[in-house]
Design a protein around this motif. Structure first.
Motif, PDB file in Angstrom:
ATOM      1  N   ILE A  15       0.846  -1.209   0.000  1.00  0.00           N
ATOM      2  CA  ILE A  15       0.000   0.000   0.000  1.00  0.00           C
ATOM      3  C   ILE A  15       0.876   1.252   0.000  1.00  0.00           C
ATOM      4  O   ILE A  15       0.607   2.212  -0.726  1.00  0.00           O
ATOM      5  CB  ILE A  15      -0.964  -0.022   1.206  1.00  0.00           C
ATOM      6  N   THR A  16       1.952   1.224   0.783  1.00  0.00           N
ATOM      7  CA  THR A  16       2.875   2.361   0.817  1.00  0.00           C
ATOM      8  C   THR A  16       3.531   2.570  -0.544  1.00  0.00           C
ATOM      9  O   THR A  16       3.690   3.706  -1.005  1.00  0.00           O
ATOM     10  CB  THR A  16       3.950   2.150   1.899  1.00  0.00           C
ATOM     11  N   TYR A  17       3.891   1.479  -1.197  1.00  0.00           N
ATOM     12  CA  TYR A  17       4.486   1.586  -2.532  1.00  0.00           C
ATOM     13  C   TYR A  17       3.502   2.209  -3.522  1.00  0.00           C
ATOM     14  O   TYR A  17       3.878   3.071  -4.320  1.00  0.00           O
ATOM     15  CB  TYR A  17       4.950   0.217  -3.035  1.00  0.00           C
ATOM     16  N   LYS A  60       1.178   4.283  -2.929  1.00  0.00           N
ATOM     17  CA  LYS A  60       0.979   5.704  -2.637  1.00  0.00           C
ATOM     18  C   LYS A  60       2.218   6.546  -2.935  1.00  0.00           C
ATOM     19  O   LYS A  60       2.103   7.721  -3.248  1.00  0.00           O
ATOM     20  CB  LYS A  60       0.559   5.878  -1.180  1.00  0.00           C
ATOM     21  N   SER A  61       3.411   5.944  -2.800  1.00  0.00           N
ATOM     22  CA  SER A  61       4.634   6.737  -2.960  1.00  0.00           C
ATOM     23  C   SER A  61       5.350   6.520  -4.287  1.00  0.00           C
ATOM     24  O   SER A  61       6.038   7.422  -4.762  1.00  0.00           O
ATOM     25  CB  SER A  61       5.606   6.418  -1.823  1.00  0.00           C
ATOM     26  N   GLY A  62       5.250   5.324  -4.865  1.00  0.00           N
ATOM     27  CA  GLY A  62       5.976   5.017  -6.090  1.00  0.00           C
ATOM     28  C   GLY A  62       7.449   4.728  -5.854  1.00  0.00           C
ATOM     29  O   GLY A  62       8.203   4.518  -6.807  1.00  0.00           O
ATOM     30  N   GLU A  63       7.892   4.709  -4.609  1.00  0.00           N
ATOM     31  CA  GLU A  63       9.285   4.422  -4.265  1.00  0.00           C
ATOM     32  C   GLU A  63       9.526   2.921  -4.359  1.00  0.00           C
ATOM     33  O   GLU A  63       8.932   2.136  -3.619  1.00  0.00           O
ATOM     34  CB  GLU A  63       9.599   4.926  -2.851  1.00  0.00           C
ATOM     35  N   MET A  64      10.413   2.514  -5.275  1.00  0.00           N
ATOM     36  CA  MET A  64      10.635   1.098  -5.578  1.00  0.00           C
ATOM     37  C   MET A  64      11.086   0.286  -4.366  1.00  0.00           C
ATOM     38  O   MET A  64      10.818  -0.914  -4.281  1.00  0.00           O
ATOM     39  CB  MET A  64      11.651   0.981  -6.717  1.00  0.00           C
ATOM     40  N   GLN A  65      11.764   0.908  -3.419  1.00  0.00           N
ATOM     41  CA  GLN A  65      12.275   0.164  -2.265  1.00  0.00           C
ATOM     42  C   GLN A  65      11.136  -0.469  -1.457  1.00  0.00           C
ATOM     43  O   GLN A  65      11.318  -1.523  -0.866  1.00  0.00           O
ATOM     44  CB  GLN A  65      13.123   1.077  -1.372  1.00  0.00           C
ATOM     45  N   TRP A  66       9.945   0.132  -1.454  1.00  0.00           N
ATOM     46  CA  TRP A  66       8.812  -0.460  -0.742  1.00  0.00           C
ATOM     47  C   TRP A  66       8.392  -1.784  -1.376  1.00  0.00           C
ATOM     48  O   TRP A  66       8.002  -2.716  -0.689  1.00  0.00           O
ATOM     49  CB  TRP A  66       7.626   0.504  -0.689  1.00  0.00           C
ATOM     50  N   SER A  67       8.486  -1.877  -2.680  1.00  0.00           N
ATOM     51  CA  SER A  67       8.192  -3.131  -3.359  1.00  0.00           C
ATOM     52  C   SER A  67       9.247  -4.187  -3.003  1.00  0.00           C
ATOM     53  O   SER A  67       8.922  -5.363  -2.823  1.00  0.00           O
ATOM     54  CB  SER A  67       8.154  -2.915  -4.872  1.00  0.00           C
ATOM     55  N   ASN A  68      10.502  -3.751  -2.895  1.00  0.00           N
ATOM     56  CA  ASN A  68      11.554  -4.676  -2.460  1.00  0.00           C
ATOM     57  C   ASN A  68      11.297  -5.173  -1.040  1.00  0.00           C
ATOM     58  O   ASN A  68      11.478  -6.354  -0.752  1.00  0.00           O
ATOM     59  CB  ASN A  68      12.925  -4.002  -2.524  1.00  0.00           C
ATOM     60  N   PHE A  69      10.890  -4.277  -0.162  1.00  0.00           N
ATOM     61  CA  PHE A  69      10.564  -4.685   1.210  1.00  0.00           C
ATOM     62  C   PHE A  69       9.463  -5.738   1.197  1.00  0.00           C
ATOM     63  O   PHE A  69       9.529  -6.732   1.909  1.00  0.00           O
ATOM     64  CB  PHE A  69      10.108  -3.489   2.052  1.00  0.00           C
ATOM     65  N   SER A  70       8.435  -5.500   0.391  1.00  0.00           N
ATOM     66  CA  SER A  70       7.327  -6.461   0.288  1.00  0.00           C
ATOM     67  C   SER A  70       7.820  -7.819  -0.162  1.00  0.00           C
ATOM     68  O   SER A  70       7.428  -8.849   0.398  1.00  0.00           O
ATOM     69  CB  SER A  70       6.262  -5.962  -0.686  1.00  0.00           C
ATOM     70  N   ALA A  71       8.665  -7.832  -1.168  1.00  0.00           N
ATOM     71  CA  ALA A  71       9.186  -9.099  -1.680  1.00  0.00           C
ATOM     72  C   ALA A  71       9.949  -9.851  -0.595  1.00  0.00           C
ATOM     73  O   ALA A  71       9.785 -11.068  -0.435  1.00  0.00           O
ATOM     74  CB  ALA A  71      10.082  -8.849  -2.891  1.00  0.00           C
ATOM     75  N   TRP A  72      10.753  -9.148   0.172  1.00  0.00           N
ATOM     76  CA  TRP A  72      11.523  -9.785   1.247  1.00  0.00           C
ATOM     77  C   TRP A  72      10.601 -10.308   2.343  1.00  0.00           C
ATOM     78  O   TRP A  72      10.797 -11.403   2.870  1.00  0.00           O
ATOM     79  CB  TRP A  72      12.527  -8.816   1.845  1.00  0.00           C
ATOM     80  N   LEU A  73       9.598  -9.514   2.695  1.00  0.00           N
ATOM     81  CA  LEU A  73       8.655  -9.933   3.735  1.00  0.00           C
ATOM     82  C   LEU A  73       7.870 -11.169   3.299  1.00  0.00           C
ATOM     83  O   LEU A  73       7.630 -12.080   4.101  1.00  0.00           O
ATOM     84  CB  LEU A  73       7.702  -8.776   4.063  1.00  0.00           C
ATOM     85  N   ILE A  74       7.478 -11.213   2.045  1.00  0.00           N
ATOM     86  CA  ILE A  74       6.731 -12.361   1.529  1.00  0.00           C
ATOM     87  C   ILE A  74       7.587 -13.621   1.558  1.00  0.00           C
ATOM     88  O   ILE A  74       7.120 -14.689   1.968  1.00  0.00           O
ATOM     89  CB  ILE A  74       6.201 -12.065   0.106  1.00  0.00           C
ATOM     90  N   VAL A  75       8.835 -13.507   1.152  1.00  0.00           N
ATOM     91  CA  VAL A  75       9.729 -14.671   1.183  1.00  0.00           C
ATOM     92  C   VAL A  75       9.917 -15.146   2.626  1.00  0.00           C
ATOM     93  O   VAL A  75       9.882 -16.354   2.899  1.00  0.00           O
ATOM     94  CB  VAL A  75      11.075 -14.354   0.503  1.00  0.00           C
TER      95      VAL A  75
END
Length: 136
Positions: A29-31, A33-48
């Protein structure tokens, strides 16, 4: 009649997918709203991380379901196992989705999979922990 309590190690392992899938949803959700790619990376790590800790929980639930063939708690064990299975499969598909590039990694499909993973993790936790009773 008292139900069997959740094994402490099982309970600790189950806490990780609950927290990590919910955190991945917030990160998605943060990604958006912000478009900052690092939030998508955080999501990927959390999912793994949620998948790594969710796998032994799923295996433990499958063994528990197999062991309760004639137990009156079998229906509850089946619901718990199915919730964990849906959680893990949705999380796996979500991990593949998050491995794509940039905006296509999260989009509507990624957020939907994050919602499904988080809600089924919470429902599985509710099912597991609500069955816990203290014997008198």
């Amino acid at each position: 009649m008292s139900r069997r309590p959740v094994h402490p190690l099982h309970a600790i392992l189950l806490a990780f997918p609950i927290a990590l899938f919910a955190s991945a949803l917030l990160s998605d959700i943060t990604y958006l709203k912000s478009g900052e790619m690092q939030w998508s990376n955080f999501s990927a790590w959390l999912i793994v991380g949620a998948l790594v800790f969710g796998a032994p929980v799923l295996l433990w639930a499958a063994i528990g379901l197999f062991r309760r063939r004639r137990d009156p708690e079998r229906t509850r064990a089946l619901v718990y196992f199915l919730l964990l299975l849906v959680m893990w499969i949705a999380g796996l598909i979500n991990a593949f989705k998050h491995s794509q590039d940039a905006w296509s990694s999260v989009g509507a499909a990624g957020v939907t999979l994050s919602i499904v993973s988080a809600l089924t993790a919470l429902a599985a936790g509710w099912t597991a922990y609500s069955g816990e009773r203290i014997a008198r």
